[in-house]
Scaffold this active site. Structure first.
Site, short mmCIF file in Angstrom:
data_model
loop_
_atom_site.label_atom_id
_atom_site.label_comp_id
_atom_site.label_asym_id
_atom_site.label_seq_id
_atom_site.Cartn_x
_atom_site.Cartn_y
_atom_site.Cartn_z
N GLY A 31 12.91 14.88 7.76
CA GLY A 31 12.66 15.62 5.91
C GLY A 31 13.39 14.75 5.21
O GLY A 31 13.45 13.75 4.97
N HIS A 37 9.36 7.17 3.72
CA HIS A 37 8.68 7.76 4.38
C HIS A 37 7.15 7.80 3.63
O HIS A 37 6.22 8.12 4.67
CB HIS A 37 9.02 9.06 4.49
CG HIS A 37 10.73 9.72 4.73
ND1 HIS A 37 12.01 10.07 4.24
CD2 HIS A 37 11.19 9.34 5.95
CE1 HIS A 37 12.43 10.28 4.59
NE2 HIS A 37 12.54 10.27 6.04
N GLY A 147 10.37 3.07 10.60
CA GLY A 147 10.01 1.64 9.33
C GLY A 147 11.37 1.05 9.86
O GLY A 147 12.45 0.90 11.08
N GLU A 148 11.42 -0.22 9.67
CA GLU A 148 12.40 -1.69 9.76
C GLU A 148 14.14 -1.14 8.72
O GLU A 148 15.05 -1.71 9.65
CB GLU A 148 11.76 -2.66 9.18
CG GLU A 148 10.34 -3.26 10.05
CD GLU A 148 10.27 -4.17 9.88
OE1 GLU A 148 10.85 -4.68 8.54
OE2 GLU A 148 9.01 -5.22 10.40
N GLN A 153 16.30 1.13 16.24
CA GLN A 153 15.59 2.29 16.19
C GLN A 153 14.37 1.35 16.94
O GLN A 153 13.67 2.46 17.99
CB GLN A 153 15.52 3.63 15.36
CG GLN A 153 13.95 4.87 15.57
CD GLN A 153 14.56 5.76 14.61
OE1 GLN A 153 15.54 6.25 14.76
NE2 GLN A 153 13.44 5.69 13.74
P1 AMP Z 1 14.15 9.11 8.79
O1 AMP Z 1 14.08 10.41 8.60
O2 AMP Z 1 15.71 9.48 8.26
O3 AMP Z 1 14.98 9.50 10.41
O4 AMP Z 1 13.15 8.32 9.13
C1 AMP Z 1 12.06 8.79 9.37
C2 AMP Z 1 11.24 7.16 9.48
O5 AMP Z 1 11.09 6.84 7.99
C3 AMP Z 1 12.13 6.66 10.60
O6 AMP Z 1 10.72 5.94 11.08
C4 AMP Z 1 12.83 5.43 9.56
O7 AMP Z 1 13.15 4.06 9.57
C5 AMP Z 1 11.63 5.72 8.18
N1 AMP Z 1 12.38 5.34 6.84
C6 AMP Z 1 13.71 5.69 6.83
N2 AMP Z 1 13.93 5.42 5.27
C7 AMP Z 1 13.64 3.87 4.87
C8 AMP Z 1 12.96 3.20 4.05
N3 AMP Z 1 14.03 2.91 3.33
N4 AMP Z 1 11.96 2.02 4.24
C9 AMP Z 1 11.21 2.00 5.26
N5 AMP Z 1 11.53 2.66 5.94
C10 AMP Z 1 11.94 3.84 6.37
#
Ligand code: AMP
Length: 287
Positions: A31, A37, A147-148, A153
């Site tokens: 979130g 996202h 996301g990379e 992860q």
């Molecule tokens: P999180 O909410 O931070 O757990 O992220 C959820 C998903 O979004 C994960 O797969 C992250 O790798 C991806 N994500 C978060 N920030 C970025 C970003 N700046 N670029 C690409 N993917 C992202």
């Protein structure tokens, strides 16, 4: 767009969709959504017939001294943003339902979880692999997008899916950045104006490394020296790690002879930030 909080209701809907032959695409998040996202969601939408996004701040992937309690949360704003990219279902389970009393089963991707963030955040990837397994069993996706930005992860999830014969495709999405290069992150909201400026050193040091590779400087120690001296030019930033690793195995790399992961983690104030890029020796100038 539908908001589902019940695990059972989500599973029933997934079963129904599957019976109707619908391809389920899934983006798990914690979130406090941002453009990174949303980019994952757009990709996921194009890969499936229906799109589920989960919002769950997963307590078991945070260490006791980490920011679980103060992690930013704003469900109303998240729902508006999800609606704007035509998400079909936002799944928001409760901690007490995900981890009821007696919960004791975890998923451990042994080797890939050890280095980099796994070293400074013991148990983190066990928490991630466990919650992602649970979410896959609840949402029953055909495809999931990660996301990379969280490169390790993504590697852990890909390995887990392969090792445990999970029947879905995993797609990686490139890092989405602010115009000045800062990788988007929910945690960027913690940064003061001054800290945000210091935080730019992460993406800047990746650019420095890429430039060295372009100039055919492929020695890992030399690249890491340039990277760390830019990051640690003063004590406004505290380096956790800056390392060169094989993108598949995460084994350490000392010479850039094939595409190599440069991964960085650093604290700016109390905020832990990560960033990475792939250094490709094929990009060296041959003049
Ligand atoms: P999180 O909410 O931070 O757990 O992220 C959820 C998903 O979004 C994960 O797969 C992250 O790798 C991806 N994500 C978060 N920030 C970025 C970003 N700046 N670029 C690409 N993917 C992202």
């Amino acid at each position: 767009m539908k908001l589902i909080k019940s695990i059972e209701e989500m599973q029933k809907l997934a079963d129904l969709w599957r019976r109707d032959g619908k391809e389920i695409a899934f983006v798990p998040t914690m979130g406090y959504l941002h453009e990174g996202h949303l980019a994952l969601m757009r990709t996921a939408k194009s890969e499936g017939d229906v799109l589920v996004v989960s919002i769950f701040v997963n307590p078991i992937q945070f260490g006791p001294k980490e920011d679980y309690a103060r992690y930013p949360r704003d469900l109303e704003r998240d729902l508006r943003l999800a609606e704007s990219v035509e998400v079909d279902v936002v799944f928001v389970p409760e901690v007490k339902d995900m981890y009821p009393e007696g919960f004791q089963t975890t998923v451990d991707v042994a080797e890939l979880s050890k280095p980099l963030c796994g070293k400074s955040r013991p148990g983190h990837f066990r928490g991630v692999a466990t919650v992602v397994t649970k979410l896959f069993n609840i949402v029953k996706p055909h495809v999931a997008v990660f996301g990379e930005k969280d490169f390790q992860q993504l590697a852990v999830i890909k390995r887990m899916v392969k090792d445990l014969n999970m029947d879905l495709r995993i797609i990686g999405h490139p890092i989405v950045r602010e115009p000045d290069g800062l990788a988007m992150s929910s945690r960027n909201v913690y940064l003061s104006k001054e800290e945000r400026y210091v935080a730019l050193r992460l993406s800047q040091s990746l650019a420095i490394a890429k430039n060295l590779v372009k100039q055919s400087i492929l020695d890992g120690a030399e690249i890491l020296k340039a990277v760390t001296s830019h990051l640690c030019q003063d004590n406004a930033l505290r380096l956790d790690y800056a390392e060169l690793r094989d993108p598949d195995t995460l084994d350490e790399v000392s010479v850039i002879s094939k595409p190599t992961l440069l991964a960085i983690a650093a604290f700016v104030g109390n905020t832990r930030l990560i960033d990475n890029c792939i250094l490709n020796p094929a990009e060296a100038y041959t003049a």
